[in-house]
Write an enzyme that holds these catalytic residues in place. Structure first.
Site, PDB file in Angstrom:
ATOM      1  N   GLU A  63     -32.855 -27.586  24.318  1.00  0.00           N
ATOM      2  CA  GLU A  63     -31.623 -27.810  25.133  1.00  0.00           C
ATOM      3  C   GLU A  63     -31.477 -26.234  26.093  1.00  0.00           C
ATOM      4  O   GLU A  63     -30.615 -25.665  25.975  1.00  0.00           O
ATOM      5  CB  GLU A  63     -30.275 -27.822  24.514  1.00  0.00           C
ATOM      6  CG  GLU A  63     -30.330 -29.262  23.439  1.00  0.00           C
ATOM      7  CD  GLU A  63     -28.965 -29.553  22.870  1.00  0.00           C
ATOM      8  OE1 GLU A  63     -28.146 -28.463  22.956  1.00  0.00           O
ATOM      9  OE2 GLU A  63     -28.836 -30.344  22.189  1.00  0.00           O
ATOM     10  N   GLU A  77     -33.042 -34.859  18.438  1.00  0.00           N
ATOM     11  CA  GLU A  77     -31.730 -34.698  17.787  1.00  0.00           C
ATOM     12  C   GLU A  77     -30.875 -36.029  18.007  1.00  0.00           C
ATOM     13  O   GLU A  77     -30.588 -36.243  19.014  1.00  0.00           O
ATOM     14  CB  GLU A  77     -31.006 -33.663  18.273  1.00  0.00           C
ATOM     15  CG  GLU A  77     -31.548 -32.279  17.776  1.00  0.00           C
ATOM     16  CD  GLU A  77     -30.771 -30.915  18.068  1.00  0.00           C
ATOM     17  OE1 GLU A  77     -29.455 -31.090  18.238  1.00  0.00           O
ATOM     18  OE2 GLU A  77     -31.309 -29.810  18.339  1.00  0.00           O
TER      19      GLU A  77
END
Ligand code: BGP
Length: 459
Positions: free
Chosen positions: A164, A362
């Site tokens: 991210e 995720e």
């Protein structure tokens, strides 16, 4: 109906070095040590990133637990500040031995590793030099990446450059939830730009150093939904999409910056500074596959009030968020639960990005005060988490059946862990962790996950 997944599907979980290892060894300081020391109670409830679950000493036991809940694969990270305490100086030989041992243990237990280079945890010494705003720090990152590939590239074949990456500019330069907690859109854009350069340069080195390996980056390209079909809402959602989704997705998968985004940045005096060779670097170094994190969608509407001309420029100067009535996670963040977005995200990759190989890197459900769900047998009875996984996996299954090239699904996270924004408040694990005693214990979802993997699907 039985939802059967493809053969050799990667079932597993994700974690990160900083959130699991603990640091009662020689690890160098990261920005989270600095942030914690500045304000230990602001995000962290007085629990800093030091002792934690102590994966550093208990990794064999924890990898066995991953196996116990059925995992055949796992993504974690190397701590840059453990391997190179000041970020660009000497390599710590104790850390080299440690990571070799961890990698060997994963292999010994038959768990395929996807190794990530950075999960928000910038070494403090490099942040002091300006972090990713400074192009020298980009060079330090590429040096670190090369060292990792040379040291461990014989053993680990699947790598990620960042988790991210957009969270670094968002948290540190826009929304004040990561150090250096400043609020400056232009600086945030510069940080994003330099991280994309760092990423592409690392991909280049990777292919020079690691034989037969593949490298990705892991993006949280949360779908952006407009409130209505009204062109003003749609235009507002498009701006959010450019800023939060296309900003990283286009360069890493298409090898170029999104032209509409560049135009938008130009109109608002937000263009970053780069070097003439950057374009070519990005074009020549696309990822081999992509990791996708998904928790909740962003919902956007046209701005109701024109911002005051002197107000601080932010992405929200161009749109407003709105909340849908509906289910939310009972966490400090209250994220909306909307499973269909995982399908929409996967279809975006198929339809707009050449159907590159991808995996869910995720996805998970956080809960506060999970102790209240402990059954008479002492086990946390998290049927809500099992339902959450099933709802999302049905959509992953649908996307695969419609041709999406998705090869795996990783939960966040196998064992409850420390968070950079709420310490131990939000629990995501299928294995309970007791921060007071260090005890680990399967939750009901842990046993269910094992059955899921054994059957390679579920009813
Ligand atoms: C993701 C991060 C993870 C983890 C997760 C849950 O965005 O990659 O590191 O933190 O979110 O978030 P939290 O535990 O803060 O609720």
């Amino acid at each position: 109906m039985f939802y059967q997944f493809p053969e050799d599907f990667y079932w597993g979980g994700a974690s990160s070095a900083l959130q699991t290892e603990g640091s009662d060894s020689s690890r160098g300081k990261t920005i989270f040590d600095v942030f914690y020391n500045l304000a230990p109670n602001r995000f962290f409830d007085g629990v800093g990133p030091n002792k934690l679950a102590d994966f550093y000493h208990r990794y064999k036991e924890d990898i066995s637990l991953y196996k116990a809940v059925g995992h055949n694969s796992h993504r974690t990270s190397i701590s840059w500040a453990r391997l190179i305490p000041d970020g660009d100086g000497d390599v710590d030989q104790e850390a080299v031995v440690y990571y070799h041992e961890v990698i060997d243990e994963f292999k010994r237990q038959g768990v395929t590793l996807i190794m990530n280079l950075m999960h928000f945890d910038m070494p403090a010494a490099l942040q002091a030099k300006g972090g990713f705003e400074n192009r020298e720090v980009v060079d330090a990152y590429v040096r670190y990446a090369k060292i990792c590939f040379e040291l461990f590239g014989d053993k680990v074949k699947l790598w990620a450059t960042f988790n991210e990456p957009i969270v670094t500019p968002e948290g540190g330069y826009l929304y004040d939830f990561h150090y250096p907690n400043v609020v400056d859109f232009k600086r945030a854009v510069q940080v994003s730009y330099n991280m994309i350069i760092a990423h592409a340069a690392a991909v280049k080195v990777f292919h020079q150093v690691v034989d037969g390996g593949e490298i990705c980056t892991i993006l949280n390209i949360t779908p952006i939904y407009p409130r209505s079909d009204n062109p003003k809402d749609v235009a507002a959602a498009r701006i959010a999409d450019l800023i939060f989704v296309r900003s990283f997705l286009d360069p890493v998968l298409l090898g170029q910056w999104n032209a509409e985004l560049v135009e938008f940045l130009g109109e608002h005096d937000l263009l970053p500074v780069g070097l003439p060779e950057d374009k070519q670097l990005i074009a020549a170094n696309r990822v081999d596959f992509i990791g996708l994190n998904y928790y909740q969608p962003r919902r956007v509407k046209a701005k109701e009030h024109v911002p005051h001309p002197e107000s601080v420029l932010l992405p929200e100067s161009f749109f407003d968020y709105y909340e849908m009535q509906g289910r939310r996670m009972n966490t400090s963040r209250g994220w909306e639960i909307y499973p269909k977005a995982i399908y929409d995200m996967l279809m975006t990759i198929k339809n707009e990005y050449g159907n590159v190989k991808c995996y869910i890197a995720e996805n998970g459900m956080g809960i506060q005060q999970e102790d209240q769900f402990r059954g008479a047998d002492g086990v946390i009875d998290d049927t809500y988490r099992i339902a959450f996984y099933k709802e999302h996996l049905r959509y992953v299954h649908q996307a695969i059946s419609e041709g999406v090239n998705c090869f795996g699904y990783h939960i966040w996270t196998p064992i409850d862990n420390w968070s950079m924004i709420n310490a131990y408040k939000n629990r995501y694990g299928v294995i309970e962790f007791n921060p007071q005693t260090g005890e680990r214990k399967l939750k009901r979802s842990g046993s269910w996950f094992k059955e899921l993997v054994d059957a390679n699907g579920f009813d």
